[in-house]
Design a protein around this motif. Structure first.
Motif, PDB file in Angstrom:
ATOM      1  N   SER A  29       0.814  -1.216   0.000  1.00  0.00           N
ATOM      2  CA  SER A  29       0.000   0.000   0.000  1.00  0.00           C
ATOM      3  C   SER A  29       0.842   1.258   0.000  1.00  0.00           C
ATOM      4  CB  SER A  29      -0.918   0.006   1.232  1.00  0.00           C
ATOM      5  OG  SER A  29      -0.135   0.018   2.417  1.00  0.00           O
ATOM      6  N   ALA A  30       2.096   1.159   0.432  1.00  0.00           N
ATOM      7  CA  ALA A  30       2.957   2.341   0.463  1.00  0.00           C
ATOM      8  C   ALA A  30       3.646   2.570  -0.864  1.00  0.00           C
ATOM      9  CB  ALA A  30       4.014   2.192   1.568  1.00  0.00           C
ATOM     10  N   ALA A  31       3.666   1.557  -1.765  1.00  0.00           N
ATOM     11  CA  ALA A  31       4.379   1.691  -3.031  1.00  0.00           C
ATOM     12  C   ALA A  31       3.804   2.785  -3.918  1.00  0.00           C
ATOM     13  CB  ALA A  31       4.389   0.346  -3.768  1.00  0.00           C
ATOM     14  N   PRO A  32       2.479   2.885  -4.139  1.00  0.00           N
ATOM     15  CA  PRO A  32       1.975   3.966  -4.990  1.00  0.00           C
ATOM     16  C   PRO A  32       2.227   5.341  -4.419  1.00  0.00           C
ATOM     17  CG  PRO A  32       0.319   2.237  -4.706  1.00  0.00           C
ATOM     18  CD  PRO A  32       1.399   1.987  -3.710  1.00  0.00           C
ATOM     19  N   LEU A  33       2.322   5.458  -3.105  1.00  0.00           N
ATOM     20  CA  LEU A  33       2.552   6.768  -2.512  1.00  0.00           C
ATOM     21  C   LEU A  33       3.941   7.287  -2.837  1.00  0.00           C
ATOM     22  CD1 LEU A  33       0.877   6.221   0.975  1.00  0.00           C
ATOM     23  CD2 LEU A  33      -0.077   7.381  -1.037  1.00  0.00           C
ATOM     24  N   ARG A  34       4.892   6.361  -3.031  1.00  0.00           N
ATOM     25  CA  ARG A  34       6.240   6.807  -3.353  1.00  0.00           C
ATOM     26  C   ARG A  34       6.363   7.221  -4.810  1.00  0.00           C
ATOM     27  NH1 ARG A  34       7.715   2.440   0.127  1.00  0.00           N
ATOM     28  NH2 ARG A  34       7.933   1.040  -1.657  1.00  0.00           N
ATOM     29  N   GLN A  35       5.464   6.741  -5.699  1.00  0.00           N
ATOM     30  CA  GLN A  35       5.532   7.101  -7.104  1.00  0.00           C
ATOM     31  C   GLN A  35       4.837   8.424  -7.402  1.00  0.00           C
ATOM     32  OE1 GLN A  35       3.904   3.836  -9.297  1.00  0.00           O
ATOM     33  NE2 GLN A  35       5.511   2.393  -8.702  1.00  0.00           N
ATOM     34  N   ALA A  36       3.853   8.787  -6.596  1.00  0.00           N
ATOM     35  CA  ALA A  36       3.064   9.989  -6.882  1.00  0.00           C
ATOM     36  C   ALA A  36       3.888  11.276  -6.889  1.00  0.00           C
ATOM     37  CB  ALA A  36       1.914  10.091  -5.889  1.00  0.00           C
ATOM     38  N   PRO A  37       4.791  11.538  -5.943  1.00  0.00           N
ATOM     39  CA  PRO A  37       5.563  12.789  -5.987  1.00  0.00           C
ATOM     40  C   PRO A  37       6.408  12.913  -7.249  1.00  0.00           C
ATOM     41  CG  PRO A  37       5.692  11.803  -3.817  1.00  0.00           C
ATOM     42  CD  PRO A  37       5.042  10.799  -4.696  1.00  0.00           C
ATOM     43  N   TRP A  38       6.974  11.808  -7.735  1.00  0.00           N
ATOM     44  CA  TRP A  38       7.783  11.871  -8.956  1.00  0.00           C
ATOM     45  C   TRP A  38       6.924  12.257 -10.151  1.00  0.00           C
ATOM     46  CZ3 TRP A  38       7.509   9.367 -13.619  1.00  0.00           C
ATOM     47  CH2 TRP A  38       8.618   9.523 -14.463  1.00  0.00           C
ATOM     48  N   LYS A  39       5.732  11.669 -10.259  1.00  0.00           N
ATOM     49  CA  LYS A  39       4.858  11.975 -11.377  1.00  0.00           C
ATOM     50  C   LYS A  39       4.348  13.413 -11.311  1.00  0.00           C
ATOM     51  CE  LYS A  39       3.310   7.219 -12.086  1.00  0.00           C
ATOM     52  NZ  LYS A  39       2.158   6.299 -12.101  1.00  0.00           N
ATOM     53  N   ARG A  40       4.048  13.895 -10.128  1.00  0.00           N
ATOM     54  CA  ARG A  40       3.597  15.284  -9.998  1.00  0.00           C
ATOM     55  C   ARG A  40       4.727  16.253 -10.344  1.00  0.00           C
ATOM     56  NH1 ARG A  40       0.978  14.654  -5.882  1.00  0.00           N
ATOM     57  NH2 ARG A  40      -1.124  14.830  -6.717  1.00  0.00           N
ATOM     58  N   GLY A  41       5.950  15.943  -9.931  1.00  0.00           N
ATOM     59  CA  GLY A  41       7.083  16.792 -10.290  1.00  0.00           C
ATOM     60  C   GLY A  41       7.333  16.818 -11.787  1.00  0.00           C
ATOM     61  N   ALA A  42       7.174  15.670 -12.454  1.00  0.00           N
ATOM     62  CA  ALA A  42       7.325  15.631 -13.911  1.00  0.00           C
ATOM     63  C   ALA A  42       6.244  16.452 -14.597  1.00  0.00           C
ATOM     64  CB  ALA A  42       7.283  14.181 -14.391  1.00  0.00           C
ATOM     65  N   SER A  43       5.034  16.443 -14.047  1.00  0.00           N
ATOM     66  CA  SER A  43       3.943  17.240 -14.628  1.00  0.00           C
ATOM     67  C   SER A  43       4.202  18.736 -14.468  1.00  0.00           C
ATOM     68  CB  SER A  43       2.615  16.855 -13.972  1.00  0.00           C
ATOM     69  OG  SER A  43       2.308  15.495 -14.193  1.00  0.00           O
ATOM     70  N   VAL A  44       4.751  19.136 -13.323  1.00  0.00           N
ATOM     71  CA  VAL A  44       5.107  20.549 -13.120  1.00  0.00           C
ATOM     72  C   VAL A  44       6.198  20.970 -14.110  1.00  0.00           C
ATOM     73  CG1 VAL A  44       6.116  22.183 -11.490  1.00  0.00           C
ATOM     74  CG2 VAL A  44       4.396  20.545 -10.708  1.00  0.00           C
ATOM     75  N   PHE A  45       7.190  20.103 -14.301  1.00  0.00           N
ATOM     76  CA  PHE A  45       8.258  20.382 -15.256  1.00  0.00           C
ATOM     77  C   PHE A  45       7.697  20.468 -16.672  1.00  0.00           C
ATOM     78  CE2 PHE A  45      12.373  18.954 -17.341  1.00  0.00           C
ATOM     79  CZ  PHE A  45      12.968  20.192 -17.201  1.00  0.00           C
ATOM     80  N   ASP A  46       6.718  19.620 -16.992  1.00  0.00           N
ATOM     81  CA  ASP A  46       6.053  19.660 -18.293  1.00  0.00           C
ATOM     82  C   ASP A  46       5.371  21.007 -18.509  1.00  0.00           C
ATOM     83  OD1 ASP A  46       4.686  17.818 -20.601  1.00  0.00           O
ATOM     84  OD2 ASP A  46       3.205  19.202 -19.754  1.00  0.00           O
ATOM     85  N   PHE A  47       4.710  21.523 -17.488  1.00  0.00           N
ATOM     86  CA  PHE A  47       4.033  22.824 -17.593  1.00  0.00           C
ATOM     87  C   PHE A  47       5.048  23.942 -17.847  1.00  0.00           C
ATOM     88  CE2 PHE A  47       2.371  26.712 -15.653  1.00  0.00           C
ATOM     89  CZ  PHE A  47       1.144  26.822 -16.291  1.00  0.00           C
ATOM     90  N   ILE A  48       6.169  23.923 -17.142  1.00  0.00           N
ATOM     91  CA  ILE A  48       7.190  24.965 -17.316  1.00  0.00           C
ATOM     92  C   ILE A  48       7.786  24.913 -18.717  1.00  0.00           C
ATOM     93  CG2 ILE A  48       9.431  25.784 -16.500  1.00  0.00           C
ATOM     94  CD1 ILE A  48       8.640  24.775 -13.721  1.00  0.00           C
ATOM     95  N   LEU A  49       8.057  23.704 -19.201  1.00  0.00           N
ATOM     96  CA  LEU A  49       8.623  23.563 -20.539  1.00  0.00           C
ATOM     97  C   LEU A  49       7.656  24.037 -21.618  1.00  0.00           C
ATOM     98  CD1 LEU A  49      10.481  20.119 -20.356  1.00  0.00           C
ATOM     99  CD2 LEU A  49      11.482  22.402 -20.436  1.00  0.00           C
ATOM    100  N   ARG A  50       6.376  23.810 -21.406  1.00  0.00           N
ATOM    101  CA  ARG A  50       5.385  24.275 -22.378  1.00  0.00           C
ATOM    102  C   ARG A  50       5.350  25.799 -22.442  1.00  0.00           C
ATOM    103  NH1 ARG A  50       2.354  20.352 -24.529  1.00  0.00           N
ATOM    104  NH2 ARG A  50       2.579  18.326 -23.513  1.00  0.00           N
ATOM    105  N   LEU A  51       5.479  26.440 -21.294  1.00  0.00           N
ATOM    106  CA  LEU A  51       5.547  27.905 -21.284  1.00  0.00           C
ATOM    107  C   LEU A  51       6.768  28.400 -22.055  1.00  0.00           C
ATOM    108  CD1 LEU A  51       4.535  28.873 -17.623  1.00  0.00           C
ATOM    109  CD2 LEU A  51       3.266  29.363 -19.726  1.00  0.00           C
ATOM    110  N   ILE A 113      -4.073  19.779 -15.511  1.00  0.00           N
ATOM    111  CA  ILE A 113      -4.824  18.588 -15.091  1.00  0.00           C
ATOM    112  C   ILE A 113      -3.863  17.445 -14.771  1.00  0.00           C
ATOM    113  CG2 ILE A 113      -6.482  16.836 -15.860  1.00  0.00           C
ATOM    114  CD1 ILE A 113      -7.841  19.003 -17.512  1.00  0.00           C
ATOM    115  N   GLY A 114      -2.772  17.346 -15.543  1.00  0.00           N
ATOM    116  CA  GLY A 114      -1.769  16.335 -15.256  1.00  0.00           C
ATOM    117  C   GLY A 114      -1.074  16.551 -13.929  1.00  0.00           C
ATOM    118  N   ILE A 115      -0.968  17.820 -13.494  1.00  0.00           N
ATOM    119  CA  ILE A 115      -0.385  18.100 -12.175  1.00  0.00           C
ATOM    120  C   ILE A 115      -1.349  17.680 -11.071  1.00  0.00           C
ATOM    121  CG2 ILE A 115       0.466  19.934 -10.657  1.00  0.00           C
ATOM    122  CD1 ILE A 115       1.305  21.469 -13.152  1.00  0.00           C
ATOM    123  N   VAL A 116      -2.627  17.992 -11.271  1.00  0.00           N
ATOM    124  CA  VAL A 116      -3.624  17.655 -10.255  1.00  0.00           C
ATOM    125  C   VAL A 116      -3.847  16.146 -10.177  1.00  0.00           C
ATOM    126  CG1 VAL A 116      -6.022  18.002  -9.541  1.00  0.00           C
ATOM    127  CG2 VAL A 116      -4.733  19.899 -10.544  1.00  0.00           C
TER     128      VAL A 116
END
Length: 203
Positions: A29-51, A113-116
């Motif tokens: 049950s703890a495994a998905p929690l460790r993956q979520a911060p990485w995916k959210r950080g990649a989505s934030v980086f995606d938003f910055i690159l698009r700008l 939406i990908g960040i959220v």
């Protein structure tokens, strides 16, 4: 004596198996929690690159679209003028980069939406498809304009095409800067494609 000892061993083994069971559940049950911060950080980086890509494509289109130079040492009835719309490659360049910048701006809400919702794979797949098309479109426009800029700087003695940048210096500087900005936008969009592909692979 033996029966008592065997029953005691069975009780110990049963208690050990019961005690180890919740630990395995807690680990999974703890495994998905460790993956979520990485995916959210990649989505934030995606938003910055698009700008950044949208700004670069818009700068390329605006610079090329406002490029026009007239040599000052000729009369009113006999002038040499260089404008971007004299060449179809430069016109295609302006249209392609304008479309690319518009798409990148319109894709920002989907990136939010990908960040959220970092687990949403459908949005990442949609952006990946359109990013690939825009990257090809922008690269083709930048390459076509770069060929014309090269001829403007160096000419072609075989085809008797003269280099015009010795006379139209401001024109050549502006179109060269626009081509560089367009290539920067294309590279950023390609990086967005790689980032989306990695994010989809981790799902």
């Amino acid at each position: 004596m033996n029966s008592t000892k065997n029953s005691g061993d069975a009780a110990v083994s049963i208690s050990e198996s019961k005690s180890t069971k919740p630990k395995a559940v807690a680990y999974t049950s703890a495994a998905p929690l460790r993956q979520a911060p990485w995916k959210r950080g990649a989505s934030v980086f995606d938003f910055i690159l698009r700008l950044c890509a949208a700004a670069a494509a818009l700068a390329a289109a605006a610079t090329m679209g406002t490029t026009d130079e007239t040599l000052p040492f000729f009369t009113q009835f006999f002038q040499f003028q260089a404008s971007y719309d004299d060449l179809p490659a430069f016109t295609f360049f302006v249209v392609a980069n304008a479309i690319a910048s518009s798409y990148l701006v319109l894709s920002l809400p989907f990136s939010i939406i990908g960040i959220v919702r970092p687990q949403a794979a459908g949005i990442k797949l949609l952006l990946l498809i359109f990013d690939t098309a825009v990257a090809a479109f922008t690269t083709a426009a930048a390459a076509a304009a770069a060929a014309i800029v090269y001829l403007a700087h160096n000419g072609n003695s075989t085809a008797n095409w003269l280099a015009i940048c010795q006379q139209f210096t401001d024109f050549c500087q502006r179109v060269s800067g626009a081509v560089v900005a367009s290539f920067i936008a294309a590279v950023i969009v390609i990086f967005l494609i790689v980032l989306s592909a990695v994010a989809l692979r981790s799902h």
